[in-house]
Scaffold this active site. Structure first.
Site, short mmCIF file in Angstrom:
data_model
loop_
_atom_site.label_atom_id
_atom_site.label_comp_id
_atom_site.label_asym_id
_atom_site.label_seq_id
_atom_site.Cartn_x
_atom_site.Cartn_y
_atom_site.Cartn_z
N GLY A 1 11.31 -40.65 15.18
CA GLY A 1 11.06 -42.02 14.72
C GLY A 1 10.46 -42.89 15.81
N ALA B 1 15.56 -48.53 10.32
CA ALA B 1 16.99 -48.30 10.16
C ALA B 1 17.44 -47.15 11.04
CB ALA B 1 17.31 -47.97 8.70
N LYS C 1 13.95 -32.73 6.42
CA LYS C 1 13.89 -31.64 5.44
C LYS C 1 14.97 -31.77 4.36
CE LYS C 1 14.14 -28.56 8.84
NZ LYS C 1 13.39 -29.12 9.95
N VAL D 1 7.73 -28.79 7.49
CA VAL D 1 7.45 -27.37 7.74
C VAL D 1 6.40 -27.27 8.84
CG1 VAL D 1 6.59 -25.21 6.76
CG2 VAL D 1 7.97 -26.74 5.35
N LYS E 1 13.07 -24.62 5.32
CA LYS E 1 11.61 -24.64 5.25
C LYS E 1 11.12 -23.70 4.15
CE LYS E 1 11.41 -25.76 10.15
NZ LYS E 1 11.20 -25.23 11.52
#
Lengths: 384, 384
Positions: free
Chosen positions: B20, B47, B145, B171, B244
């Protein structure tokens, strides 16, 4: 179960050879798949080198699927587009009226429902039409490399609204080379270098030479397998690879033209098409090249390297020609006619991002064009 | 020279860890590049696991760049989001109010200027918020994921408007795997099989084993290099690869869930986290696995093969575990921590489409997320 139609993509196709016909067949066979995704492709016109068949009503659904199937069959059989006129729902325009009609169509649709002009021809003649279409707000999808390799000003005009433009199939057929480079650049990861083996023909030739075969024999075998152009010098000149290199270099922001690319031909100019017939080149020219090529293959091998015909795009310039490369690099390992591209950037610095696979063929190229058309769908929200 | 702004992309970011924060830094450093392309990303909220910092005025330009830079610095230093409150222009909401505020924001912006909810967390907790955002017409971009590997119904809801959804970084980090598979499927070329080495950690381990090193030593080295999770069993269990694989299988249209995937763990259940501490596993558990793994590596080698930890998605099912593969296949040649994916389809039948490169790392993953956000720009035409 079809979803509500969200996006309608009206298409005019320029070029109705192997790639163009495969594209039309793919469009037909994908109807249920695309309906499922809420997308509909409407073919409003198809042009070949001499004429344009266009739907009577541009605001209709375009040609029906039966007519499109018959059009493919007719063109495969060598019949002219005019043979479809008896089917109704269409009009025919011969050149130069055909070109004007394409622009008119672009003008009518460009600002309303939008239009995708798809160029699957292999000529420089479409550049003017494509530029006019861009001016009228149309989208453009290219399998044809030539419009992107003309004067830099033409390239600049064509990509002036970059999001309305797709040209994946100009480099490596359906391989996601352009899309990947574009993604990397958009994410602020500066691409420093691209190295690629972008000719299936020359890839095949170079890997056969590695097995100790003679250049003249390998080229003749490649020709008999249908891997080369009718005159193999079209491949051996490197010009096709140079066009792909130029497109990649321009994609990286280099304001260069063909004359700025250093292109190594695999035959000397005295063996060129102006000096020698194809027959003479195949029968007597080729064998005279065996020795020098053999020496270069051997010299590379002594250093543990292999010889590859590659394009190399760096900030310092753009080169196309033979290179000695480590046997265990992505390019060095290449066998057969696959294309491979290595992309170096901040994120892919020590080990490149590598894309490899079949980089030619009508089916694969047309699949790339179709994916490009669908990628434009968010620009074509159904307003009704 | 900035182009006129064509697309404004308002963003709320969930998760402010390594990925992030890299994303925010990439957004800041790309400002001039994106301005050049007529695109502007506005960060309206950020957040973390406990609270949400949101811009006072949702219709403004969002946080200014100085505040975003300070936010990254604060989170890197372990300070809470509340430490930014003194800067003004923002409000803070703690959980569960934070979640409600995200949904409110989605409601306000979803149908007007639009909103991209970006999930760079690593939790199942965001699923509810993401589904609500989709219901309100928002776009969703995931590096996380987990929301895609929950119940099939959740996946279905998240991708119900597939064009408003991107999840490339789930992925292979920034590798264009999802985008390529999506392109191939859209062009009507049916993908029959995907085989991939999708764990940099396990890729490194398997290629080191090939050199005759002992499993226990290789795993400990990988841990000391920072290649593994703090408890290496998180990698050795294969669960991350299985997630994945599930995402890829669902992308191919398989209506399956985690329990339908056959996952081979590289340690037996009696060595699992419930039965043994990380310390005990590293000091005494690991060495007990050396012999059986060594035997499998040798057995493969005797047949001229190598052992790889792969995911395999076919129409008949989805498997994750050790496989013997030919030394000279794309997967067999893999060295080090690169990821590699082989995609088989009609166009890539005999020789697959291969994508290889760094498949992990905060920088690379964040670059993939940023490319995904920008890929949504045609849905965000500036109306003013």
């Amino acid at each position: 179960m079809a979803a509500p139609v969200r996006s309608v993509l009206p298409v005019v196709l320029l070029g109705c050879g192997g790639v163009g016909r495969h594209l039309l067949r793919h469009i037909l066979s994908c109807r249920p798949l695309h309906a499922n995704q809420g997308v509909a492709i409407r073919v409003l016109g198809v042009a070949d080198s001499s004429s344009l068949l266009v739907a009577d009503d541009l605001h209709s659904n375009g040609f029906d699927d039966a007519l499109l199937a018959d059009l493919c069959a007719a063109k495969s059989a060598g019949s002219p587009l005019s043979s479809l006129l008896s089917r109704g729902q269409c009009q025919l325009f011969n050149n130069p009226e055909a070109r004007r009609k394409v622009i008119d169509t672009a003008s009518v649709l460009g600002k309303t429902t939008g239009l995708v002009l798809v160029d699957c021809s292999a000529t420089y003649d479409t550049v003017g039409m494509l530029k006019d279409a861009v001016d009228r707000g149309c989208c453009v999808v290219l399998a044809n490399k030539k419009p992107l390799t003309c004067a830099y000003e033409d390239f600049e005009k064509l990509v002036s609204n970059f999001r309305r433009m797709r040209f994946e199939s100009t480099v490596g057929a359906g391989l996601p080379v352009i899309a990947s480079v574009t993604r990397i650049i958009a994410s602020g990861d500066p691409v420093s270098r691209i190295v690629g083996s972008l000719s299936g023909t020359l890839g095949y030739v170079m890997s056969e030479l590695e097995d100790g075969k003679r250049f003249s024999e390998v080229v003749k075998t490649a020709k008999s397998l249908g891997y080369t152009e009718p005159d193999p010098r079209d491949d051996l000149s490197g010009m096709d690879v140079a066009r792909k290199a130029l497109i990649l270099a321009r994609l990286l922001g280099q304001r260069i033209s063909m004359e700025n690319i250093n292109v190594e031909s695999l035959y000397p100019s005295e063996f060129g098409p102006d000096a020698m017939s194809t027959k003479d080149f195949l029968e007597s020219g080729l064998v005279q090249l065996d020795k020098s090529i053999e020496e270069r293959v051997k010299a590379a091998s002594l250093k543990g390297n292999v010889l590859r015909y590659v394009c190399k795009i760096e900030s310092t310039g753009c080169q196309v020609g033979l290179e000695e490369l480590p046997k265990n690099s992505a390019l060095g390992r290449l066998r057969g006619s696959d294309n491979v591209v290595e992309i170096y950037s901040r994120c892919y610095e020590s080990a490149p991002l590598v894309i490899q696979g079949a980089g030619a063929g009508n089916d694969t190229t047309a699949a790339g064009v179709l994916a490009d058309i669908l990628d434009l769908q968010d620009l074509f929200h159904k307003t009704a």
